[in-house]
Write an enzyme that holds these catalytic residues in place. Sequence first.
Site, PDB file in Angstrom:
ATOM      1  N   ARG A 111      -1.387   9.939  -4.490  1.00  0.00           N
ATOM      2  CA  ARG A 111      -0.555   8.789  -5.289  1.00  0.00           C
ATOM      3  C   ARG A 111      -1.000   7.476  -5.368  1.00  0.00           C
ATOM      4  O   ARG A 111      -0.246   6.687  -6.286  1.00  0.00           O
ATOM      5  CB  ARG A 111       0.872   9.094  -4.426  1.00  0.00           C
ATOM      6  CG  ARG A 111       1.500  10.261  -4.064  1.00  0.00           C
ATOM      7  CD  ARG A 111       2.470  10.395  -3.002  1.00  0.00           C
ATOM      8  NE  ARG A 111       3.625   9.557  -3.368  1.00  0.00           N
ATOM      9  CZ  ARG A 111       4.710   9.505  -2.651  1.00  0.00           C
ATOM     10  NH1 ARG A 111       4.446   9.632  -1.496  1.00  0.00           N
ATOM     11  NH2 ARG A 111       5.774   8.853  -3.142  1.00  0.00           N
ATOM     12  N   GLN A 141      -0.196   7.674 -11.273  1.00  0.00           N
ATOM     13  CA  GLN A 141       1.095   7.036 -10.972  1.00  0.00           C
ATOM     14  C   GLN A 141       2.481   7.704 -11.968  1.00  0.00           C
ATOM     15  O   GLN A 141       3.369   8.033 -11.345  1.00  0.00           O
ATOM     16  CB  GLN A 141       1.013   5.568 -11.078  1.00  0.00           C
ATOM     17  CG  GLN A 141       0.623   5.153  -9.456  1.00  0.00           C
ATOM     18  CD  GLN A 141       0.484   3.786  -9.403  1.00  0.00           C
ATOM     19  OE1 GLN A 141       0.998   2.932 -10.086  1.00  0.00           O
ATOM     20  NE2 GLN A 141      -0.180   3.344  -8.593  1.00  0.00           N
ATOM     21  N   ASP A 184       3.576  11.175 -10.407  1.00  0.00           N
ATOM     22  CA  ASP A 184       4.081  10.897  -9.194  1.00  0.00           C
ATOM     23  C   ASP A 184       5.421  11.474  -9.037  1.00  0.00           C
ATOM     24  O   ASP A 184       6.501  10.728  -8.880  1.00  0.00           O
ATOM     25  CB  ASP A 184       3.648   9.680  -8.609  1.00  0.00           C
ATOM     26  CG  ASP A 184       4.091   9.389  -7.132  1.00  0.00           C
ATOM     27  OD1 ASP A 184       4.604  10.537  -6.437  1.00  0.00           O
ATOM     28  OD2 ASP A 184       4.031   8.528  -6.413  1.00  0.00           O
ATOM     29  N   TYR A 230       1.097   5.675   4.212  1.00  0.00           N
ATOM     30  CA  TYR A 230       2.281   6.450   5.117  1.00  0.00           C
ATOM     31  C   TYR A 230       2.332   5.937   6.429  1.00  0.00           C
ATOM     32  O   TYR A 230       1.228   5.176   6.880  1.00  0.00           O
ATOM     33  CB  TYR A 230       1.922   8.052   5.279  1.00  0.00           C
ATOM     34  CG  TYR A 230       1.882   8.682   3.928  1.00  0.00           C
ATOM     35  CD1 TYR A 230       3.444   9.015   3.152  1.00  0.00           C
ATOM     36  CD2 TYR A 230       0.991   9.170   3.185  1.00  0.00           C
ATOM     37  CE1 TYR A 230       3.334   9.476   2.053  1.00  0.00           C
ATOM     38  CE2 TYR A 230       0.934   9.667   1.982  1.00  0.00           C
ATOM     39  CZ  TYR A 230       2.333  10.042   1.210  1.00  0.00           C
ATOM     40  OH  TYR A 230       2.302  10.545   0.281  1.00  0.00           O
TER      41      TYR A 230
HETATM   42  P1  NAD Z   1       7.752   8.735   3.156  1.00  0.00           P
HETATM   43  O1  NAD Z   1       8.814   9.658   2.433  1.00  0.00           O
HETATM   44  O2  NAD Z   1       6.582   9.532   3.860  1.00  0.00           O
HETATM   45  O3  NAD Z   1       8.408   8.293   4.460  1.00  0.00           O
HETATM   46  C1  NAD Z   1       9.439   7.403   4.050  1.00  0.00           C
HETATM   47  C2  NAD Z   1       9.642   5.955   4.863  1.00  0.00           C
HETATM   48  O4  NAD Z   1       9.556   6.221   6.231  1.00  0.00           O
HETATM   49  C3  NAD Z   1       8.142   5.265   5.078  1.00  0.00           C
HETATM   50  O5  NAD Z   1       8.095   4.096   4.593  1.00  0.00           O
HETATM   51  C4  NAD Z   1       7.593   5.443   6.476  1.00  0.00           C
HETATM   52  O6  NAD Z   1       6.683   4.309   6.904  1.00  0.00           O
HETATM   53  C5  NAD Z   1       8.948   5.293   7.024  1.00  0.00           C
HETATM   54  N1  NAD Z   1       8.679   5.660   8.413  1.00  0.00           N
HETATM   55  C6  NAD Z   1       8.073   6.859   8.944  1.00  0.00           C
HETATM   56  N2  NAD Z   1       8.182   7.038  10.387  1.00  0.00           N
HETATM   57  C7  NAD Z   1       9.201   5.936  10.761  1.00  0.00           C
HETATM   58  C8  NAD Z   1       9.883   5.545  11.926  1.00  0.00           C
HETATM   59  N3  NAD Z   1       9.646   6.116  13.101  1.00  0.00           N
HETATM   60  N4  NAD Z   1      10.758   4.596  11.787  1.00  0.00           N
HETATM   61  C9  NAD Z   1      10.937   3.699  10.728  1.00  0.00           C
HETATM   62  N5  NAD Z   1      10.365   4.222   9.708  1.00  0.00           N
HETATM   63  C10 NAD Z   1       9.681   5.338   9.568  1.00  0.00           C
HETATM   64  O7  NAD Z   1       7.244   7.671   2.452  1.00  0.00           O
HETATM   65  P2  NAD Z   1       6.988   7.333   0.870  1.00  0.00           P
HETATM   66  O8  NAD Z   1       8.367   6.621   0.596  1.00  0.00           O
HETATM   67  O9  NAD Z   1       6.639   8.744   0.011  1.00  0.00           O
HETATM   68  O10 NAD Z   1       6.141   6.174   0.467  1.00  0.00           O
HETATM   69  C11 NAD Z   1       5.043   5.977   1.642  1.00  0.00           C
HETATM   70  C12 NAD Z   1       3.968   4.759   1.098  1.00  0.00           C
HETATM   71  O11 NAD Z   1       3.559   5.173   0.174  1.00  0.00           O
HETATM   72  C13 NAD Z   1       4.753   3.615   0.860  1.00  0.00           C
HETATM   73  O12 NAD Z   1       3.924   2.784   1.398  1.00  0.00           O
HETATM   74  C14 NAD Z   1       4.822   3.431  -0.723  1.00  0.00           C
HETATM   75  O13 NAD Z   1       4.796   2.436  -1.022  1.00  0.00           O
HETATM   76  C15 NAD Z   1       3.613   4.186  -0.872  1.00  0.00           C
HETATM   77  N6  NAD Z   1       3.195   4.595  -2.115  1.00  0.00           N
HETATM   78  C16 NAD Z   1       2.310   4.292  -3.049  1.00  0.00           C
HETATM   79  C17 NAD Z   1       2.141   4.761  -4.259  1.00  0.00           C
HETATM   80  C18 NAD Z   1       1.282   4.290  -5.159  1.00  0.00           C
HETATM   81  O14 NAD Z   1       0.342   3.339  -4.657  1.00  0.00           O
HETATM   82  N7  NAD Z   1       1.251   4.415  -6.289  1.00  0.00           N
HETATM   83  C19 NAD Z   1       3.142   5.689  -4.783  1.00  0.00           C
HETATM   84  C20 NAD Z   1       3.907   6.020  -3.821  1.00  0.00           C
HETATM   85  C21 NAD Z   1       4.223   5.696  -2.566  1.00  0.00           C
END
Ligand code: NAD
Length: 392
Positions: free
Chosen positions: A129, A135, A138, A236
């Site tokens: 991702r 992107q 995604d 993550y």
């Molecule tokens: P995810 O669905 O795996 O998790 C959702 C959120 O839960 C995350 O922000 C994680 O930090 C949080 N989390 C996990 N354990 C926790 C806890 N114990 N207490 C509180 N919060 C907790 O995550 P996601 O939404 O798929 O995204 C993860 C990361 O990937 C983010 O930083 C996002 O910005 C990044 N991302 C980047 C791109 C890119 O670079 N193009 C694309 C998609 C996502």
Amino acid sequence: MIAKVPDMVKVAALKEAAPRERRIALDPDSARRLLAGGLTVLIESGAGAGAWFSDQDYLDVGAQVLDRATALAEADLIVSVTAPDDDLVGQLRPGQAFLGMLAPLTRPELVSRLAAAGVTAISLDGLPRTLTRAQGMDALSSQASVAGYRAVLLAAEHYDRFFPMLMTAAGTSKPAAVLVLGAGVAGLQAIGTARRLGAVVSGYDVRPASRDEVKSLGAKFIELKSGIAAAGEGGYARELTAEERAAQQAELAEHIARHDIVITTAQVPGRRPPVLVTADVVGRMRPGSVLVDLAASELGGNVEGSVPGETVLTGNGVRVIGAANLPARLSTSASQAYGRNVSALIGHLVADGALVFDPADEIQQGVLITHGGEIVHAGVRAVVSPSPGGPQ
Ligand code: NAD
């Protein structure tokens, strides 16, 4: 000499078989994009109905609308939102490709069956991702964004007060206090949506990088005194230790009890969702409060006692909503976004009118699960058929 014109890849979208699944993997616009790229698009008659796309909408862009058996028999590539059920796997033929959100790490039997059937399985949830060029493909992000938006509407529907502060001749209403736990893609969308509805919003996450993202949406970021920072690999979160988890639960308790609505979205890839809201804390919330647990699944959830697909009313008058498959409840927008992801990935896989599998390509290394009778994805292979004596 006449150059041989290659047969164009035939891409088929079928009606999703999962209960209450109303999305379709290709909306008419994405079908149009594939057709413009020289591909043939086959749609099972009625497959778009759950997202309000008619057969005529697909015919208008040049797709063929067929019965299920014909679409299935003719397709080189079947595109889907969900994983195929046993019945569908049994109907796939060797050499056919199947693209969807297959969650292969949690479905070893499905992966083995697809490999044994000689099917090329492509899973959008394995996409790297962070690659800029990936992107547009995604689907985890596009569907998480839909879920975050829909979660707020679900909360509002079950909350018996206004979200915004309203000043009327009949008096002034206090704005709802919304707390979003987990500020990834779904959480940030939930924060933005709750703000647009006029709530006072706070957010929390264990990744320090999320602090500025939460604040940039006009929400307050909750800092825990214990200062737990748990950034893991690839953007993550990592799993918390037992001590960190206990400290987090204890500190979050007072914040949760002060909010009217709590939306939880926390996930750690490949692990059970962390429990952020214990039953004890639910018992301390005010009557009429609403909890929406986006992580609720058969693996557990972020809220103790949440049941996927059900709304539980607790003895102290709190509604605990186990939010299962919210993107299916915004089926048109979710299908449009998913269709764009699917058509972008297909665009990447097709060269000169044929699907080209290249093990050296970083995107393909992430999404290609089975090919030529083998499990080709190293991470999935390690889970499905670990090598004897190797790590389990
Ligand atoms: P995810 O669905 O795996 O998790 C959702 C959120 O839960 C995350 O922000 C994680 O930090 C949080 N989390 C996990 N354990 C926790 C806890 N114990 N207490 C509180 N919060 C907790 O995550 P996601 O939404 O798929 O995204 C993860 C990361 O990937 C983010 O930083 C996002 O910005 C990044 N991302 C980047 C791109 C890119 O670079 N193009 C694309 C998609 C996502």
